[in-house]
Design a protein around this motif. Structure first.
Motif, PDB file in Angstrom:
ATOM      1  N   TYR A   1       0.866  -1.147  -0.038  1.00  0.00           N
ATOM      2  CA  TYR A   1      -0.041   0.219  -0.006  1.00  0.00           C
ATOM      3  C   TYR A   1       0.823   1.057  -0.108  1.00  0.00           C
ATOM      4  O   TYR A   1       2.109   1.266   0.270  1.00  0.00           O
ATOM      5  CB  TYR A   1      -0.917   0.091   1.165  1.00  0.00           C
ATOM      6  N   TYR A   2       0.184   2.399  -0.138  1.00  0.00           N
ATOM      7  CA  TYR A   2       0.955   3.759  -0.096  1.00  0.00           C
ATOM      8  C   TYR A   2       0.396   4.233   0.947  1.00  0.00           C
ATOM      9  O   TYR A   2      -0.833   4.168   1.339  1.00  0.00           O
ATOM     10  CB  TYR A   2       0.743   4.391  -1.408  1.00  0.00           C
ATOM     11  N   TYR A   3       1.202   5.178   1.549  1.00  0.00           N
ATOM     12  CA  TYR A   3       0.755   6.073   2.915  1.00  0.00           C
ATOM     13  C   TYR A   3       1.784   7.079   2.936  1.00  0.00           C
ATOM     14  O   TYR A   3       2.758   7.158   2.709  1.00  0.00           O
ATOM     15  CB  TYR A   3       0.670   4.880   4.104  1.00  0.00           C
ATOM     16  N   CYS A   4       0.838   8.020   3.763  1.00  0.00           N
ATOM     17  CA  CYS A   4       1.565   9.251   4.259  1.00  0.00           C
ATOM     18  C   CYS A   4       2.038   9.092   5.533  1.00  0.00           C
ATOM     19  O   CYS A   4       1.637   8.898   6.591  1.00  0.00           O
ATOM     20  CB  CYS A   4       0.447  10.251   4.359  1.00  0.00           C
ATOM     21  N   ARG A   5       3.599   9.233   5.511  1.00  0.00           N
ATOM     22  CA  ARG A   5       4.348   8.938   6.644  1.00  0.00           C
ATOM     23  C   ARG A   5       4.639  10.219   7.665  1.00  0.00           C
ATOM     24  O   ARG A   5       5.118  11.075   7.206  1.00  0.00           O
ATOM     25  CB  ARG A   5       5.843   8.423   6.265  1.00  0.00           C
ATOM     26  N   LYS A   6       4.032  10.216   8.990  1.00  0.00           N
ATOM     27  CA  LYS A   6       4.145  11.248   9.458  1.00  0.00           C
ATOM     28  C   LYS A   6       5.592  11.431  10.210  1.00  0.00           C
ATOM     29  O   LYS A   6       6.227  12.688  10.294  1.00  0.00           O
ATOM     30  CB  LYS A   6       3.357  10.949  10.964  1.00  0.00           C
ATOM     31  N   ALA A   7       6.441  10.508  10.034  1.00  0.00           N
ATOM     32  CA  ALA A   7       7.868  10.517  10.624  1.00  0.00           C
ATOM     33  C   ALA A   7       8.578  11.618   9.611  1.00  0.00           C
ATOM     34  O   ALA A   7       9.793  12.011   9.897  1.00  0.00           O
ATOM     35  CB  ALA A   7       8.406   9.497  10.650  1.00  0.00           C
ATOM     36  N   ASP A   8       8.195  11.581   8.483  1.00  0.00           N
ATOM     37  CA  ASP A   8       8.805  12.293   7.288  1.00  0.00           C
ATOM     38  C   ASP A   8       8.076  13.546   7.306  1.00  0.00           C
ATOM     39  O   ASP A   8       8.118  14.571   5.911  1.00  0.00           O
ATOM     40  CB  ASP A   8       8.986  11.599   6.030  1.00  0.00           C
TER      41      ASP A   8
ATOM     42  N   GLY B   1       4.622  14.327   7.174  1.00  0.00           N
ATOM     43  CA  GLY B   1       3.182  14.102   6.516  1.00  0.00           C
ATOM     44  C   GLY B   1       2.129  14.213   7.612  1.00  0.00           C
ATOM     45  O   GLY B   1       2.666  14.083   8.817  1.00  0.00           O
ATOM     46  N   CYS B   2       1.132  14.192   7.562  1.00  0.00           N
ATOM     47  CA  CYS B   2       0.062  14.020   8.183  1.00  0.00           C
ATOM     48  C   CYS B   2      -0.226  12.704   8.857  1.00  0.00           C
ATOM     49  O   CYS B   2      -1.036  12.590   9.922  1.00  0.00           O
ATOM     50  CB  CYS B   2      -1.266  14.710   7.734  1.00  0.00           C
ATOM     51  N   GLY B   3       0.211  11.712   8.149  1.00  0.00           N
ATOM     52  CA  GLY B   3      -0.156  10.362   8.704  1.00  0.00           C
ATOM     53  C   GLY B   3      -1.532   9.856   8.585  1.00  0.00           C
ATOM     54  O   GLY B   3      -1.769   8.849   9.423  1.00  0.00           O
ATOM     55  N   LYS B   4      -2.417  10.514   7.607  1.00  0.00           N
ATOM     56  CA  LYS B   4      -3.742  10.155   7.798  1.00  0.00           C
ATOM     57  C   LYS B   4      -4.395   9.710   6.474  1.00  0.00           C
ATOM     58  O   LYS B   4      -5.641   9.542   6.256  1.00  0.00           O
ATOM     59  CB  LYS B   4      -4.592  11.524   8.132  1.00  0.00           C
ATOM     60  N   LEU B   5      -3.314   9.258   5.898  1.00  0.00           N
ATOM     61  CA  LEU B   5      -3.883   8.563   4.504  1.00  0.00           C
ATOM     62  C   LEU B   5      -3.054   7.395   4.098  1.00  0.00           C
ATOM     63  O   LEU B   5      -1.908   7.465   4.043  1.00  0.00           O
ATOM     64  CB  LEU B   5      -3.768   9.790   3.317  1.00  0.00           C
ATOM     65  N   ALA B   6      -3.731   6.248   3.591  1.00  0.00           N
ATOM     66  CA  ALA B   6      -3.376   5.169   3.117  1.00  0.00           C
ATOM     67  C   ALA B   6      -4.207   4.570   2.075  1.00  0.00           C
ATOM     68  O   ALA B   6      -5.428   4.468   2.130  1.00  0.00           O
ATOM     69  CB  ALA B   6      -2.964   4.265   4.377  1.00  0.00           C
ATOM     70  N   ARG B   7      -3.658   3.865   0.953  1.00  0.00           N
ATOM     71  CA  ARG B   7      -4.389   3.369   0.134  1.00  0.00           C
ATOM     72  C   ARG B   7      -3.767   2.190  -0.473  1.00  0.00           C
ATOM     73  O   ARG B   7      -2.632   2.148  -0.869  1.00  0.00           O
ATOM     74  CB  ARG B   7      -4.558   4.352  -1.295  1.00  0.00           C
ATOM     75  N   SER B   8      -4.479   1.121  -0.812  1.00  0.00           N
ATOM     76  CA  SER B   8      -3.804  -0.062  -1.542  1.00  0.00           C
ATOM     77  C   SER B   8      -3.041   0.052  -2.757  1.00  0.00           C
ATOM     78  O   SER B   8      -3.906   1.068  -3.610  1.00  0.00           O
ATOM     79  CB  SER B   8      -4.913  -1.053  -2.002  1.00  0.00           C
ATOM     80  N   GLY B   9      -1.921  -0.335  -3.014  1.00  0.00           N
ATOM     81  CA  GLY B   9      -1.189  -0.001  -3.887  1.00  0.00           C
ATOM     82  C   GLY B   9      -1.354  -0.365  -5.521  1.00  0.00           C
ATOM     83  O   GLY B   9      -1.755   0.580  -6.263  1.00  0.00           O
ATOM     84  N   PRO B  10      -1.774  -1.550  -5.773  1.00  0.00           N
ATOM     85  CA  PRO B  10      -1.881  -2.094  -7.250  1.00  0.00           C
ATOM     86  C   PRO B  10      -3.179  -1.369  -7.755  1.00  0.00           C
ATOM     87  O   PRO B  10      -2.974  -0.909  -9.055  1.00  0.00           O
ATOM     88  CB  PRO B  10      -2.300  -3.629  -7.021  1.00  0.00           C
ATOM     89  N   PRO B  11      -4.177  -1.228  -7.366  1.00  0.00           N
ATOM     90  CA  PRO B  11      -5.450  -0.661  -7.992  1.00  0.00           C
ATOM     91  C   PRO B  11      -5.057   0.823  -8.551  1.00  0.00           C
ATOM     92  O   PRO B  11      -5.516   1.297  -9.547  1.00  0.00           O
ATOM     93  CB  PRO B  11      -6.490  -0.640  -6.869  1.00  0.00           C
TER      94      PRO B  11
END
Length: 332
Positions: free
Chosen positions: A164-171, A173-183
């Motif tokens: 999946y792809y995600y917004c990483r808070k440690a870098d 980002g807000c850390g509030k979004l993730a989405r399965s990658g292949p679709p």
């Protein structure tokens, strides 16, 4: 060089143009037990030897000459820098059967040059993520580039999507979004290829000379130049009479064959080659790195939006949550 070795080089060229790193070509040759002229007994060909072979002008019939003093001082050097040229800047053609055409060899060298200092061709075991949209996909909430992660093994998400792809808070980002990658990747690929196909379909027909005819005419110009050079060498007593006669006979025979070929060619209009059509045609053969390069040529970013209140129905992909930001050049 035997035909088997020539086939290996032709395949390596095609693989490199499709995105394969030179290191992967080396690994393939080593596994096949390929050896070079300087390979020590019991060893297989080295990486630098593979690169040297692929960049060697001899592949397309061009002569190169590296002085012995440079070989002794610098070891293996780039053969492209030691191409032998005439005073008018045209390459000197050797008397051996070429494996590639000059255009094919030039395209290969340009591709290898484009990879210098870009991080492509990383060693096996690198921890750098190489998902298709890493660094291209961005969070719509905060604009941060998305990272990729792997679902927990044994879960339904892992079995179905893998990552999946995600917004990483440690870098940052807000850390509030993730989405399965292949679709997401499949959707972006579909949109890109559709755009490229439309570009190819809309390409106008232009009047251009048949490439084979152009090459034949260039061959005739080179032959005429070679004949003039041979006459001058004979006049300067740098060619014996026998050598001069043999060279002129060879050039005249080649000239006669080329003229016969020209007579059978048409100078009519042909469709100009379309890069867009080629990308569409070869897309499935591309490596992830090559696909990323093509994406970045056309797309500025892929913005992934949050699903909002209530989210999305499980297992349903929503294209309305994906926004593709095209590069401005495509909108001119």
């Amino acid at each position: 060089m035997d035909e088997g070795e020539a086939d290996l080089i032709r395949k390596a060229r095609q693989d490199v143009l499709l995105g394969k790193p030179a290191s992967a070509v080396h690994a393939e040759w080593a596994e096949l037990g390929v050896r070079g002229p300087q390979t020590p007994p019991g060893k297989t060909i080295g990486y630098s030897s593979v690169v040297y072979i692929l960049r060697n002008p001899r592949l397309c019939g061009y002569r190169s000459y590296i002085p012995q003093e440079i070989r002794e001082r610098s070891g293996r050097v780039d053969p492209v820098e030691y191409l032998v040229e005439r005073t008018d800047g045209t390459p000197v053609i050797g008397q051996w059967e070429a494996i590639l055409t000059p255009d094919e060899w030039t395209e290969l060298v340009v591709e290898l040059d484009s990879r210098k200092n870009t991080g492509r061709g990383r060693r096996k075991g690198s921890t750098v993520t190489r998902r298709l949209l890493t660094g291209i996909a961005r969070c719509a909430r905060c604009g941060t580039g998305l990272y990729s992660g792997t679902y927990l093994r044994g879960t339904t998400s892992y079995e179905r999507y893998g990552y999946y792809y995600y917004c990483r808070k440690a870098d940052g980002g807000c850390g509030k979004l993730a989405r399965s990658g292949p679709p997401v990747e499949d959707y972006v690929e579909q949109i890109l290829l559709g755009s490229l196909k439309q570009q190819a379909d809309n390409a106008t027909r232009v009047e251009v000379e048949d490439p084979e005819l152009s090459n034949a005419k260039e061959t005739l110009r080179r032959i005429e130049s070679d004949k003039a050079e041979a006459r001058q060498l004979r006049a300067d007593d740098l060619l014996s009479l026998a050598e001069f006669a043999r060279e002129m006979r060879r050039l005249e025979e080649r000239e006669r064959n080329t003229k016969e070929n020209v007579a059978g060619l048409s100078a009519g209009p042909v469709r100009a080659g379309s890069t867009a059509a080629r990308v569409v045609r070869e897309w499935e053969k591309y490596t992830v790195d090559r696909k990323r390069d093509e994406l970045k040529r056309s797309i500025e970013a892929v913005v992934v939006k949050p699903a909002g209140k209530g989210g999305a129905q499980r297992g349903t992909f929503r294209p309305d949550l994906i926004e593709i930001v095209w590069k401005e050049i495509l909108r001119e």
